[in-house]
Design an enzyme around this catalytic site. Structure first.
Site, PDB file in Angstrom:
ATOM      1  N   THR A 190       0.818  -1.212   0.000  1.00  0.00           N
ATOM      2  CA  THR A 190       0.000   0.000   0.000  1.00  0.00           C
ATOM      3  C   THR A 190       0.847   1.256   0.000  1.00  0.00           C
ATOM      4  O   THR A 190       0.496   2.265  -0.617  1.00  0.00           O
ATOM      5  CB  THR A 190      -0.940   0.000   1.220  1.00  0.00           C
ATOM      6  OG1 THR A 190      -1.805  -1.133   1.128  1.00  0.00           O
ATOM      7  CG2 THR A 190      -1.786   1.257   1.280  1.00  0.00           C
TER       8      THR A 190
ATOM      9  N   SER B  29       1.301  -7.282  -1.026  1.00  0.00           N
ATOM     10  CA  SER B  29       1.822  -8.437  -0.279  1.00  0.00           C
ATOM     11  C   SER B  29       0.858  -9.605  -0.270  1.00  0.00           C
ATOM     12  O   SER B  29       1.244 -10.729   0.072  1.00  0.00           O
ATOM     13  CB  SER B  29       2.209  -8.045   1.150  1.00  0.00           C
ATOM     14  OG  SER B  29       1.081  -7.713   1.929  1.00  0.00           O
TER      15      SER B  29
ATOM     16  N   THR C 116       1.029  -4.581   4.251  1.00  0.00           N
ATOM     17  CA  THR C 116       0.701  -5.021   5.609  1.00  0.00           C
ATOM     18  C   THR C 116      -0.017  -6.367   5.646  1.00  0.00           C
ATOM     19  O   THR C 116      -0.056  -7.014   6.683  1.00  0.00           O
ATOM     20  CB  THR C 116      -0.177  -3.970   6.320  1.00  0.00           C
ATOM     21  OG1 THR C 116      -1.379  -3.770   5.567  1.00  0.00           O
ATOM     22  CG2 THR C 116       0.564  -2.655   6.467  1.00  0.00           C
ATOM     23  N   ASP C 117      -0.604  -6.798   4.520  1.00  0.00           N
ATOM     24  CA  ASP C 117      -1.387  -8.036   4.529  1.00  0.00           C
ATOM     25  C   ASP C 117      -0.577  -9.226   5.027  1.00  0.00           C
ATOM     26  O   ASP C 117      -1.068 -10.042   5.821  1.00  0.00           O
ATOM     27  CB  ASP C 117      -1.918  -8.352   3.124  1.00  0.00           C
ATOM     28  CG  ASP C 117      -3.120  -7.510   2.755  1.00  0.00           C
ATOM     29  OD1 ASP C 117      -3.462  -6.588   3.511  1.00  0.00           O
ATOM     30  OD2 ASP C 117      -3.722  -7.785   1.693  1.00  0.00           O
TER      31      ASP C 117
END
Length: 332
Positions: free
Chosen positions: A21, A62, A95-96
């Site tokens: 992101t 990610s 962040t995933d």
């Protein structure tokens, strides 16, 4: 923002950009896609009083990360921390799955130098994007002598977390990370970096090789009315290990118990974790519960978070090790 203690010479930090992101912007189709370069991210972040060098490793969300991508990141990090002129490394990442990459990096990190992951919850073209601040703070952490010896860290929204137990606990909030069984180990402020707790880390694993790219470890959840069909399908698809996301403190049912007995007998590694966000696996219940599953050969994964546990088994299996309770003990 202070990037170094008074009297310290300017530190050199390497920023390895992978996408996520923090590098994303809207496309004609309306969805955000990772596209910003490391140089663009650094320009937006502004000066941090540190000598920064940047390198683009990949540009992916990610949620698209593969084992091979993670091994590529691990190899790049190892190469940079081996340089005498480098004080620390920052990895920008979505962040995933940041928790998985961060934990994997921590498993193989053998240097005292800080490795810091960061990212954003709001894309780079959002009016209130959090990426520039997070990157500037992560660089500050990577440059700080206080962060040496702490292993791999996640720096986000002014907080510093040890990667080993840290998970994404919220999908959208600007402060999405939390550590199972604990809290952040430090903070970043206008005064600099303050580390208040130092992680205790096991000895590092050997560097990952090509075997890691294809090792298959699947996660199978336990829920009311669940049978062993998903677990059986995982093994049929080539899984070398299956992590059961048990209910409560690691419980299953009679169908799962029967499957565990057969899977272990035929050479499949079965790890027992929990679908609960926090707390360890503790054998309390029989009648298909954790007591019976462990007795049948499932490996108790303790308080290692579910998807960290998957990465741990994948790393161990790819090294050719025979995974058992003794091998797992230092990581639990």
């Amino acid at each position: 923002m202070a990037a170094r203690d008074a009297g310290e010479r300017a530190a050199r930090v390497i920023v390895l950009a992978t996408g996520g992101t923090i590098a994303s912007a809207a496309t004609d189709g309306g969805g955000a896609v990772a596209q910003r370069t490391a140089a663009e991210l650094l320009k937006a972040a502004g000066p941090a009083g540190v000598d920064v060098q940047a390198n683009d490793l990949m540009k992916v969300g990610s949620y698209l990360m593969t084992h091979r991508d993670m091994r590529t990141i691990a190899a790049a990090v190892a190469a940079e921390v081996a340089r005498e002129d480098v004080h620390g490394v920052v990895v920008t990442h979505g962040t995933d799955t940041m928790e998985e990459t961060g934990y994997l990096l921590d498993l193989v990190h053998e240097s005292e130098k800080p490795v810091v992951l960061t990212g954003a919850q709001r894309s780079s073209d959002a009016a209130d994007t959090d990426g520039p601040r997070n990157l500037r703070e992560a660089i500050t952490v990577a440059a700080s002598p206080q962060a040496r010896g702490c292993g791999v860290l996640i720096s986000f929204a002014g907080k510093v977390f040890a990667a080993a137990r840290t998970r994404k606990f919220h999908t959208l909030t600007p402060e999405p990370f939390a550590t199972a069984g604990g809290g952040p180990i430090g903070r970043v402020s206008a005064e600099g970096v303050r580390i208040t707790t130092r992680p205790v880390r096991p000895d590092p694993l050997p560097p990952l090789d090509e075997r890691f790219d294809s090792v298959r470890v699947d996660v199978v959840p336990v829920y009311p009315n669940a049978d062993a069909a998903l677990a059986e399908a995982a093994v049929a698809a080539g899984a070398q290990a299956v992590v059961l996301a048990g209910s409560g403190a690691g419980n299953g049912n009679h169908a799962m118990l029967a499957w565990v007995k057969e899977a272990v007998r035929t050479g499949t590694v079965v790890g027992l974790s929990t679908r609960v966000p926090d707390g360890p696996v503790v054998p309390i219940y029989g009648n298909g519960g954790a007591v019976d599953l462990v007795a049948a050969g499932a490996l108790n994964l303790g308080a290692v978070p579910l998807f960290h546990a998957r990465m741990l088994l994948a790393a161990l299996l790819s090294s050719g090790a025979e995974v058992d309770d003794v091998l797992l003990a230092p990581y639990l």
